[in-house]
Design a protein around this motif. Structure first.
Motif, PDB file in Angstrom:
ATOM      1  N   UNK A 168       0.814  -1.221   0.000  1.00  0.00           N
ATOM      2  CA  UNK A 168       0.000   0.000   0.000  1.00  0.00           C
ATOM      3  C   UNK A 168       0.842   1.264   0.000  1.00  0.00           C
ATOM      4  N   UNK A 169       2.112   1.134   0.361  1.00  0.00           N
ATOM      5  CA  UNK A 169       3.032   2.273   0.327  1.00  0.00           C
ATOM      6  C   UNK A 169       3.887   2.279  -0.935  1.00  0.00           C
ATOM      7  N   UNK A 170       3.627   1.351  -1.847  1.00  0.00           N
ATOM      8  CA  UNK A 170       4.482   1.169  -3.024  1.00  0.00           C
ATOM      9  C   UNK A 170       4.410   2.377  -3.964  1.00  0.00           C
ATOM     10  N   UNK A 171       5.568   2.779  -4.467  1.00  0.00           N
ATOM     11  CA  UNK A 171       5.652   3.863  -5.461  1.00  0.00           C
ATOM     12  C   UNK A 171       6.536   3.455  -6.638  1.00  0.00           C
ATOM     13  N   UNK A 172       6.673   2.150  -6.857  1.00  0.00           N
ATOM     14  CA  UNK A 172       7.610   1.653  -7.867  1.00  0.00           C
ATOM     15  C   UNK A 172       7.405   2.294  -9.238  1.00  0.00           C
ATOM     16  N   UNK A 173       6.146   2.408  -9.664  1.00  0.00           N
ATOM     17  CA  UNK A 173       5.914   2.943 -11.009  1.00  0.00           C
ATOM     18  C   UNK A 173       5.132   4.252 -10.950  1.00  0.00           C
ATOM     19  N   UNK A 174       5.369   5.046  -9.914  1.00  0.00           N
ATOM     20  CA  UNK A 174       4.646   6.308  -9.739  1.00  0.00           C
ATOM     21  C   UNK A 174       4.761   7.208 -10.971  1.00  0.00           C
ATOM     22  N   UNK A 175       5.918   7.210 -11.590  1.00  0.00           N
ATOM     23  CA  UNK A 175       6.131   8.097 -12.737  1.00  0.00           C
ATOM     24  C   UNK A 175       5.282   7.704 -13.936  1.00  0.00           C
ATOM     25  N   UNK A 176       4.795   6.457 -13.955  1.00  0.00           N
ATOM     26  CA  UNK A 176       4.014   5.953 -15.090  1.00  0.00           C
ATOM     27  C   UNK A 176       2.507   6.036 -14.854  1.00  0.00           C
ATOM     28  N   UNK A 177       2.085   6.426 -13.664  1.00  0.00           N
ATOM     29  CA  UNK A 177       0.667   6.403 -13.302  1.00  0.00           C
ATOM     30  C   UNK A 177       0.071   7.802 -13.408  1.00  0.00           C
ATOM     31  N   UNK A 178      -0.912   8.014 -14.279  1.00  0.00           N
ATOM     32  CA  UNK A 178      -1.434   9.365 -14.505  1.00  0.00           C
ATOM     33  C   UNK A 178      -2.105   9.984 -13.281  1.00  0.00           C
ATOM     34  N   UNK A 179      -2.655   9.158 -12.398  1.00  0.00           N
ATOM     35  CA  UNK A 179      -3.296   9.672 -11.191  1.00  0.00           C
ATOM     36  C   UNK A 179      -2.454   9.412  -9.941  1.00  0.00           C
ATOM     37  N   UNK A 180      -1.251   8.933 -10.141  1.00  0.00           N
ATOM     38  CA  UNK A 180      -0.384   8.627  -9.016  1.00  0.00           C
ATOM     39  C   UNK A 180      -0.696   7.267  -8.408  1.00  0.00           C
ATOM     40  N   UNK A 181       0.159   6.787  -7.507  1.00  0.00           N
ATOM     41  CA  UNK A 181      -0.066   5.468  -6.913  1.00  0.00           C
ATOM     42  C   UNK A 181      -1.165   5.481  -5.861  1.00  0.00           C
TER      43      UNK A 181
END
Length: 202
Positions: free
Chosen positions: A13-26
């Motif tokens: 639930x704290x994961x941000x691995x692909x935050x840069x690829x997610x249009x609405x953020x993680x």
């Protein structure tokens, strides 16, 4: 004492691995408990689920609960039903629909999470991405053929299903055998499974 599963769920639930690829953020959306008997594996959250943080909080979820013949209270009781999509965050749009689930979840978290759910008696494989991951070479050449061959997988605790999205209304009309044969078998299996007490594990 915090369990391994609780710690892992916190990490996910704290994961941000692909935050840069997610249009609405993680915003990872999943539910799981060691005692869960049924595992629901879909694609990835849509925008409504991203906003609410509640899995299957849409028309697709209503149809899915009707297939299972369970109410919302049962469906969202994570001690009975685990909900672990192929991708935990909304992946954005591609073409006329949502983009495929991000592969990082499958590669990073699924191999660690699924072994911590020892009481699962049936896993619902909703859509092509879940079917590809869990069935591998046993998957047929199309989703329709894979779902039609459901009896080949159910004794192994796997049941391939189409996505219950309203967008698939044409598929349901073209394949009446699904409502006639698969849904009753699914309901019976789920009814028996949820009536069982979880197996004891050390």
């Amino acid at each position: 004492m915090t369990s391994r599963l609780d710690r892992l769920l916190g990490d996910i639930r704290a994961c941000t691995l692909c935050a840069a690829e997610l249009p609405l953020g993680p915003r990872p959306v999943l539910r799981a408990s060691r005692s869960a008997r049924l595992l629901v594996v879909g694609q990835a959250p849509g925008t409504r689920v991203h906003a609410s943080g509640i899995p299957w909080d849409d028309a697709s979820g209503r149809r899915l609960r009707d297939w299972l013949q369970v109410d919302a209270a049962t469906f969202y009781d994570e001690t009975r039903i685990a909900i672990v999509p192929m991708g935990f965050c909304y992946p954005g749009k591609k073409g006329g629909g949502d983009a495929p689930p991000r592969p990082e979840c499958r590669a990073t978290w699924h191999p660690r999470l699924l072994p911590l759910l020892p009481n699962i008696g049936l896993t619902l494989l909703i859509g092509q991405y879940a079917q590809a991951y869990f069935l591998g070479a046993q998957r047929k050449s199309s989703l329709t053929e894979t779902v039609a061959a459901w009896h080949e997988y159910i004794d192994d605790g796997l049941l391939p299903l189409p996505h219950p999205s309203p967008r698939n209304v044409g598929w349901f009309k073209a394949n009446p055998w699904f409502d006639d044969a698969v849904v009753p078998a699914l309901r019976e299996r789920v009814r028996k499974l949820l009536a069982q007490a979880p197996r004891k594990h050390p």
